[in-house]
Design a protein around this motif. Structure first.
Motif, PDB file in Angstrom:
ATOM      1  N   CYS A 242      41.129  66.358  18.688  1.00 57.31           N
ATOM      2  CA  CYS A 242      41.240  66.534  20.136  1.00 57.31           C
ATOM      3  C   CYS A 242      39.889  66.966  20.683  1.00 57.31           C
ATOM      4  N   ASN A 243      39.419  66.279  21.694  1.00 58.35           N
ATOM      5  CA  ASN A 243      38.151  66.617  22.346  1.00 58.35           C
ATOM      6  C   ASN A 243      37.020  66.815  21.329  1.00 58.35           C
ATOM      7  N   SER A 244      36.966  65.894  20.370  1.00 62.36           N
ATOM      8  CA  SER A 244      35.922  65.883  19.320  1.00 62.36           C
ATOM      9  C   SER A 244      36.043  67.034  18.323  1.00 62.36           C
ATOM     10  N   THR A 245      37.147  67.746  18.347  1.00 62.20           N
ATOM     11  CA  THR A 245      37.406  68.770  17.344  1.00 62.20           C
ATOM     12  C   THR A 245      38.405  68.218  16.336  1.00 62.20           C
ATOM     13  N   ASN A 246      37.987  68.134  15.085  1.00 62.07           N
ATOM     14  CA  ASN A 246      38.824  67.587  14.022  1.00 62.07           C
ATOM     15  C   ASN A 246      39.317  68.714  13.118  1.00 62.07           C
ATOM     16  N   VAL A 247      40.617  68.705  12.839  1.00 70.75           N
ATOM     17  CA  VAL A 247      41.181  69.724  11.954  1.00 70.75           C
ATOM     18  C   VAL A 247      42.162  69.081  10.978  1.00 70.75           C
ATOM     19  N   ILE A 248      42.438  69.813   9.910  1.00 72.14           N
ATOM     20  CA  ILE A 248      43.391  69.369   8.899  1.00 72.14           C
ATOM     21  C   ILE A 248      44.507  70.406   8.807  1.00 72.14           C
ATOM     22  N   PHE A 249      45.749  69.938   8.862  1.00 70.85           N
ATOM     23  CA  PHE A 249      46.894  70.825   8.702  1.00 70.85           C
ATOM     24  C   PHE A 249      47.518  70.606   7.329  1.00 70.85           C
TER      25      PHE A 249
END
Length: 295
Positions: free
Chosen positions: A51-58
C-alpha cells in the motif's frame, strides 16, 4: 449445511433459467477455481501486501491469521482500503503509533515498516493474536511493543472476554461464563512511562467510550494529532456509553471529525452524518484531526 446447499441449488437453477447452461457451467468453473485458490492459499505460510509503496509480509502459519486473511485478502486486496491508505500517509519515520485493538496486526505491521525511528505500540485482548503479530514482525525484521491489555478508563481491572476472529469483545455480564480474562490499563496510565501517540487507531468493539474517558491527560497534552476511531453504536450503548458522549469528548479536545461513508469497501468519500445517523449504524469509521495537523 442444508441451508447452504439449498441456496446453492437455488442459485444454480436461477442462473440456468435466466442465462442458460453455458452460463451455469462458467459460473461453476469460476467457483471451483476460486475454491482451489483458497485451499492452496491456506497452505501458504505468508501473505504479501502493498500500500502506498510500503510492502509488508504477514505470517499466516497460525489459525487466527489464516482465518482473518483468507479468503478476503487472497488476491492482495487491502483491508479497509481508504482507511489503510490515509493512515499510512499519516505515518512517518519518527511517528509514534498506537494500534488499539490490533487483532492480527494488520495496521501494526504496516506501521512497523514505516515508523523505524519512532515506535509502534499494539494493544490486544487475546494472546493468540499477539503471537500472530510477533510472527509477522519477525518476517519483516521490524519491531513493536506488544501489550496484552484492554484499554479502558481504569487500570488494573480484570475483564472477561469472548468471541471469534475479529469479534473478540469484553463481556461485562457476570452471569456469562468467562473463557478468558485480561487486565485493563488507561492510556493516561500507560503514557506515564511511554511516549504519547502521534497517530492512533482504535477499534475495540464498543469499548471506545471507556478508552477515550481514560485518555484525559493524553488529550490535554495535545495528542494524538490524528485519531482513526471505529464506532460500534449498539455495543457502545451495551457498555453504558453513548455516541453523544464520545463526540462531546472529541469536540472538547478540538478534533475535526470526518466520518467515512464506506470504510470497509472500495468506494471513496466522506459524507456528513448526524449523531442520529451514527446511532443507527452497526459501525462507522471517523477520522479525527486536530486543526494544526495536516489531514
Amino acid at each position: 449445511m442444508a441451508s447452504s446447499l439449498s441456496e446453492l441449488i437455488s442459485s444454480a437453477y436461477q442462473v440456468q433459467r435466466n442465462d442458460g447452461t453455458r452460463a451455469l457451467i462458467k459460473k461453476l468453473d469460476n467457483r471451483i477455481e476460486r475454491y482451489l485458490k483458497i485451499k492452496k492459499a491456506e497452505r501458504k505460510d505468508s501473505l504479501e501486501l502493498e500500500c502506498n509503496s510500503t510492502n509488508v509480509i504477514f505470517d499466516t502459519t497460525t489459525l487466527v491469521s489464516k482465518d482473518w486473511f483468507y479468503p478476503r485478502y487472497l488476491d492482495g486486496t487491502l483491508h479497509e482500503p481508504e482507511i489503510t491508505k490515509e493512515l499510512i500517509d499519516s505515518l512517518g519515520p519518527d511517528t509514534v503509533f498506537y494500534d488499539i485493538g490490533a487483532l492480527v496486526g494488520y495496521y501494526t505491521i504496516f506501521a512497523s515498516e514505516i515508523c523505524k525511528e519512532g515506535k509502534v505500540h499494539a494493544f490486544e485482548l487475546d494472546s493468540q493474536y499477539l503471537n500472530a503479530i510477533q510472527k509477522s514482525l519477525a518476517r519483516n525484521g521490524t519491531d513493536a511493543i506488544l501489550n496484552h491489555k484492554a484499554i479502558s478508563h481504569v487500570t488494573g481491572e480484570k475483564l472477561g472476554y469472548s468471541g471469534d476472529v475479529g469479534f473478540a469483545s469484553i463481556n461485562k455480564d457476570e452471569n456469562t461464563v468467562q473463557t478468558c480474562s485480561v487486565e485493563t490499563i488507561s492510556l493516561d496510565e500507560y503514557t506515564k512511562n511511554n511516549a504519547y501517540p502521534d497517530i492512533m487507531k482504535i477499534d475495540i468493539e464498543g469499548f471506545e467510550y471507556n478508552a477515550l474517558k481514560g485518555s484525559k491527560a493524553v488529550f490535554e497534552a495535545g495528542y494524538p494529532k490524528k485519531l482513526f476511531l471505529e464506532l460500534h453504536p449498539p455495543k457502545i450503548r451495551s457498555y453504558g456509553g453513548s455516541i453523544q458522549e464520545i463526540l462531546s469528548i472529541l469536540k472538547s479536545n478540538d478534533y475535526e471529525c470526518k466520518p467515512i461513508a464506506y470504510h470497509r469497501g472500495d468506494k471513496k468519500g466522506a459524507r456528513a452524518v448526524t449523531t442520529d445517523d451514527i446511532n443507527k449504524m452497526e459501525n462507522v469509521m471517523i477520522i479525527c484531526t486536530r486543526p494544526d495537523h495536516p489531514s
